[in-house]
Structure formats: C-alpha cells, structure tokens
Design an enzyme around this catalytic site. Structure first.
Site, PDB file in Angstrom:
ATOM      1  N   HIS A  45       0.828  -1.210   0.000  1.00  0.00           N
ATOM      2  CA  HIS A  45       0.000   0.000   0.000  1.00  0.00           C
ATOM      3  C   HIS A  45       0.855   1.249   0.000  1.00  0.00           C
ATOM      4  O   HIS A  45       2.042   1.200   0.305  1.00  0.00           O
ATOM      5  CB  HIS A  45      -0.989   0.030   1.182  1.00  0.00           C
TER       6      HIS A  45
ATOM      7  N   HIS B 295       3.845   7.127   3.871  1.00  0.00           N
ATOM      8  CA  HIS B 295       4.805   6.034   3.684  1.00  0.00           C
ATOM      9  C   HIS B 295       4.354   5.102   2.567  1.00  0.00           C
ATOM     10  O   HIS B 295       3.207   5.162   2.128  1.00  0.00           O
ATOM     11  CB  HIS B 295       5.025   5.244   4.984  1.00  0.00           C
TER      12      HIS B 295
ATOM     13  N   GLU C 127       7.652   1.087   5.075  1.00  0.00           N
ATOM     14  CA  GLU C 127       7.146   0.014   5.940  1.00  0.00           C
ATOM     15  C   GLU C 127       7.386  -1.292   5.190  1.00  0.00           C
ATOM     16  O   GLU C 127       7.193  -1.357   3.972  1.00  0.00           O
ATOM     17  CB  GLU C 127       5.639   0.226   6.168  1.00  0.00           C
TER      18      GLU C 127
HETATM   19 CO    CO Z   1       1.096   1.249   6.320  1.00  0.00          CO
END
Ligand code: CO
Length: 134
Positions: free
Chosen positions: A7, A79, A130
């Site tokens: 994502h 992020h 991440e």
């Molecule tokens: Co995330």
C-alpha cells in the site's frame, strides 16, 4: 528481497471526507474506519485492483501522524509499504546494509494483523518505508 507494493499511505486531516472523495469522485471501494490504538491511527483502506491506499488519521494523544499533519495541514503521502516473505531475514539484511530500523527494531502487528517494521526515511531518499511480512 522485496515483493509487491502492499500500500501507499496518505495522512489526511478529515478521514470521512477523504474516504468520500475516493468513494465518490474516484469510484473506489473503501473499507470502514478501523482504530489501531497501538499505532495511534485510525485507518481506512482504498482497495485498488493492484494495491491499496491507506488513509491515516491521528488517534489519541501523541499520534505519530499528528506531527506530520502539523507540518502538512492539507495531508500528504506518509509512507509506502513493501511486502517481504521473512521480516526477520529482511531486517538482518537491511541492518547489514547500514539501514536503520525505527523503534525498538522488533516487528509490530500492522493494520492487516501481520508483522511490520518501519525504516528510517533518511536512509531511503526521504521516504518512510514500511515492510510487511506476507
Ligand atoms: Co502502512
């Protein structure tokens, strides 16, 4: 090491308004808000055919998202999340390459109930990364 883009996360000042924008203006499928107290965020996922957009809003005091929104009041990209198959092996490889893991360096349970780690943005061209084990 890295697999798919899981994502892209966007910090938003108004979660309901942002969800409505993706649902109505872009015709996207948007999940119901979910509180993640351990991360200090409420999240909504926009489900796209090839990835997801994570809309982030601060939850509680000391949310990591609040400082970001203070600096970027209209919101912005926060992020990107890449999938890995073995998060501990990924962590060791990243450390061997001199990359910094945020927090205590131990994986935490992320928004999908899977282990995640965050990497220092200064080691990745100003982008918070991440990694999530899938
Ligand atoms: Co995330």
């Amino acid at each position: 090491m890295i697999g798919r883009l899981n994502h892209v996360a966007i910090a938003v000042p108004d979660l309901a308004a942002a969800a409505a924008t993706y649902r109505n203006a872009l015709g996207a499928k948007v999940t119901e808000p979910e509180d993640l107290p351990n991360h200090g965020v409420t999240v909504v996922f926009v489900e796209l055919p090839n990835t997801k957009i994570e809309l982030l809003h601060p939850l509680g005091d000391g949310s990591p998202i609040q400082g970001f929104l203070d600096k970027n009041p209209s919101g912005g990209m926060h992020h990107v999340c890449f999938e890995v198959y073995d998060i501990l092996a990924a962590r060791e490889q990243l450390k061997a390459e001199g990359k910094r893991i945020l927090g205590d360096g131990e994986p935490k349970t992320g928004a999908h109930g899977k282990p995640v780690l965050f990497l220092h943005p200064k080691d990745f061209d100003g982008t918070l990364i991440e990694i999530e084990q899938v």
